[in-house]
Write a protein that holds these residues in place. Structure first.
Motif, short mmCIF file in Angstrom:
data_model
loop_
_atom_site.label_atom_id
_atom_site.label_comp_id
_atom_site.label_asym_id
_atom_site.label_seq_id
_atom_site.Cartn_x
_atom_site.Cartn_y
_atom_site.Cartn_z
N GLU A 1 10.07 -1.79 -4.43
CA GLU A 1 11.04 -0.90 -4.85
C GLU A 1 9.89 0.10 -5.79
OE1 GLU A 1 14.96 -1.61 -6.36
OE2 GLU A 1 13.73 -3.34 -6.73
N ASP A 2 10.01 1.35 -5.41
CA ASP A 2 9.56 2.30 -6.11
C ASP A 2 10.39 3.43 -6.52
OD1 ASP A 2 9.21 4.89 -4.34
OD2 ASP A 2 8.01 3.36 -3.24
N THR A 3 9.84 4.40 -7.62
CA THR A 3 10.78 5.52 -8.06
C THR A 3 9.87 6.77 -7.77
OG1 THR A 3 9.72 5.20 -10.48
CG2 THR A 3 11.77 4.37 -9.68
N VAL B 1 0.53 4.20 -2.64
CA VAL B 1 -0.16 5.54 -2.38
C VAL B 1 1.23 6.30 -2.21
CG1 VAL B 1 -1.13 6.66 -0.48
CG2 VAL B 1 -1.88 4.29 -0.97
N HIS B 2 2.12 6.01 -1.54
CA HIS B 2 3.30 6.96 -1.28
C HIS B 2 4.15 7.19 -2.55
CE1 HIS B 2 1.69 7.69 2.36
NE2 HIS B 2 2.08 6.22 3.02
N GLY B 3 4.82 5.83 -2.95
CA GLY B 3 5.55 5.80 -3.91
C GLY B 3 5.10 5.72 -5.39
N PHE C 1 3.31 8.58 12.56
CA PHE C 1 3.78 9.75 11.71
C PHE C 1 3.42 9.39 10.27
CE2 PHE C 1 6.57 10.95 8.26
CZ PHE C 1 6.92 12.54 8.50
N SER C 2 2.48 10.28 9.66
CA SER C 2 1.99 10.03 8.36
C SER C 2 2.09 11.45 7.42
CB SER C 2 0.63 9.50 8.38
OG SER C 2 0.11 9.35 7.10
N THR C 3 2.48 11.52 6.43
CA THR C 3 2.33 12.57 5.45
C THR C 3 0.97 12.61 4.63
OG1 THR C 3 3.73 11.60 3.57
CG2 THR C 3 4.82 13.13 5.25
N ALA C 4 0.26 11.63 4.95
CA ALA C 4 -1.05 11.32 4.08
C ALA C 4 -2.17 11.37 5.24
CB ALA C 4 -1.00 10.01 3.39
N LYS C 5 -2.29 12.10 6.34
CA LYS C 5 -3.23 12.29 7.22
C LYS C 5 -3.81 10.53 7.41
CE LYS C 5 -4.65 16.95 6.58
NZ LYS C 5 -4.22 17.58 5.24
N SER C 6 -2.98 9.70 7.31
CA SER C 6 -3.55 8.58 7.75
C SER C 6 -3.15 8.06 9.01
CB SER C 6 -3.06 7.27 6.57
OG SER C 6 -3.43 6.02 6.84
N MET C 7 -3.02 6.68 9.63
CA MET C 7 -2.72 6.44 11.11
C MET C 7 -1.08 6.51 11.09
SD MET C 7 -5.47 4.14 12.44
CE MET C 7 -4.98 2.65 12.23
N GLY C 8 -0.30 6.11 10.28
CA GLY C 8 1.22 6.27 10.31
C GLY C 8 1.67 4.86 11.02
N LEU C 9 0.93 3.85 10.79
CA LEU C 9 1.19 2.70 11.46
C LEU C 9 1.79 1.65 10.66
CD1 LEU C 9 -2.04 2.25 13.91
CD2 LEU C 9 0.58 2.99 14.78
N GLY C 10 1.88 1.78 9.17
CA GLY C 10 2.08 0.72 8.27
C GLY C 10 3.61 0.23 8.46
N ARG D 1 0.69 -1.25 0.15
CA ARG D 1 -0.01 0.04 -0.03
C ARG D 1 0.91 1.13 0.07
NH1 ARG D 1 -3.62 2.29 3.64
NH2 ARG D 1 -2.60 1.57 5.52
N ASN D 2 1.96 1.32 0.69
CA ASN D 2 2.81 2.33 0.77
C ASN D 2 3.55 2.59 -0.56
OD1 ASN D 2 2.35 2.92 3.29
ND2 ASN D 2 4.40 2.24 4.29
N THR D 3 3.78 1.45 -1.47
CA THR D 3 4.29 1.81 -2.62
C THR D 3 3.42 2.15 -3.53
OG1 THR D 3 5.56 -0.28 -2.19
CG2 THR D 3 5.56 0.19 -4.42
N1 LIG Z 1 7.10 4.01 -0.58
C1 LIG Z 1 7.28 5.37 -0.05
N2 LIG Z 1 7.54 6.31 -0.78
C2 LIG Z 1 7.41 7.57 0.01
N3 LIG Z 1 7.15 7.88 1.08
C3 LIG Z 1 6.74 6.86 2.03
C4 LIG Z 1 6.73 5.54 1.51
N4 LIG Z 1 6.29 4.68 2.35
C5 LIG Z 1 6.24 5.32 3.48
N5 LIG Z 1 6.33 6.64 3.19
C6 LIG Z 1 6.19 7.76 4.18
O1 LIG Z 1 6.22 7.35 5.52
C7 LIG Z 1 5.24 7.72 6.13
C8 LIG Z 1 4.65 6.53 7.35
O2 LIG Z 1 4.40 5.25 6.47
P1 LIG Z 1 3.38 4.41 7.08
O3 LIG Z 1 2.95 3.31 6.30
O4 LIG Z 1 3.65 4.30 8.50
O5 LIG Z 1 1.98 5.41 7.33
P2 LIG Z 1 0.96 5.95 6.30
O6 LIG Z 1 0.88 5.00 4.98
O7 LIG Z 1 1.10 7.28 6.22
O8 LIG Z 1 -0.32 5.28 7.16
P3 LIG Z 1 -1.14 3.90 7.21
O9 LIG Z 1 -0.03 3.05 6.73
O10 LIG Z 1 -1.13 3.86 8.81
O11 LIG Z 1 -2.31 4.05 6.86
C9 LIG Z 1 3.98 7.85 5.19
O12 LIG Z 1 3.09 8.95 5.48
C10 LIG Z 1 5.11 8.74 4.03
O13 LIG Z 1 5.34 9.89 4.17
#
Ligand SMILES: Nc1ncnc2c1ncn2[C@@H]1O[C@H](COP(=O)(O)OP(=O)(O)OP(=O)(O)O)[C@@H](O)[C@H]1O
Ligand SMILES: [Mg+2]
Length: 95
Positions: free
Chosen positions: A38-40, A13-15, A55-64, A9-11
């Protein structure tokens, strides 16, 4: 499974998408499964902070990320801003 889905999910949503490579590994006579995400995408400026619960930059729970690290036997993360992020995890098979 939970670590894999959180990291996937991080890959996504964030990546902004990336790849997952799954392989079977062997070390010291033990069999394990290794997953490499891996992501770019934008990368993570402060990995220690990103690993902290809440800690989350996506206003999510920051637990992943931290949760995934706690769930697996081995966890490795490297990230470069504007280049991308690589997370590797290993889980050993129970004997
Ligand atoms: N693949 C990634 N690329 C860029 N930033 C990332 C990536 N994975 C994590 N992050 C950063 O790390 C933070 C913490 O990740 P984490 O998975 O703990 O929380 P989240 O994804 O924001 O929320 P949650 O997983 O709880 O829904 C993210 O908010 C983001 O800023
Ligand atoms: Mg997450």
């Amino acid at each position: 499974m939970t670590a894999a889905s959180e990291l996937a999910r991080n890959t996504l949503v964030h990546g902004r998408g990336g790849t997952l490579t799954i392989s079977e590994i062997e070390r010291d006579g033990r069999i394990g499964i290794k997953l490499v995400f891996e992501d770019t995408g934008p990368g993570i400026p402060d990995i220690e902070k990103a690993l902290q619960d809440g800690f989350s930059t996506a206003k999510s729970m920051g637990l992943g990320l931290g949760g995934a690290r706690r769930l697996v036997n081995e966890f490795d993360i490297s990230s470069t801003v504007d280049v991308g992020t690589k997370v590797s995890i290993v889980q050993w098979k129970r004997r």
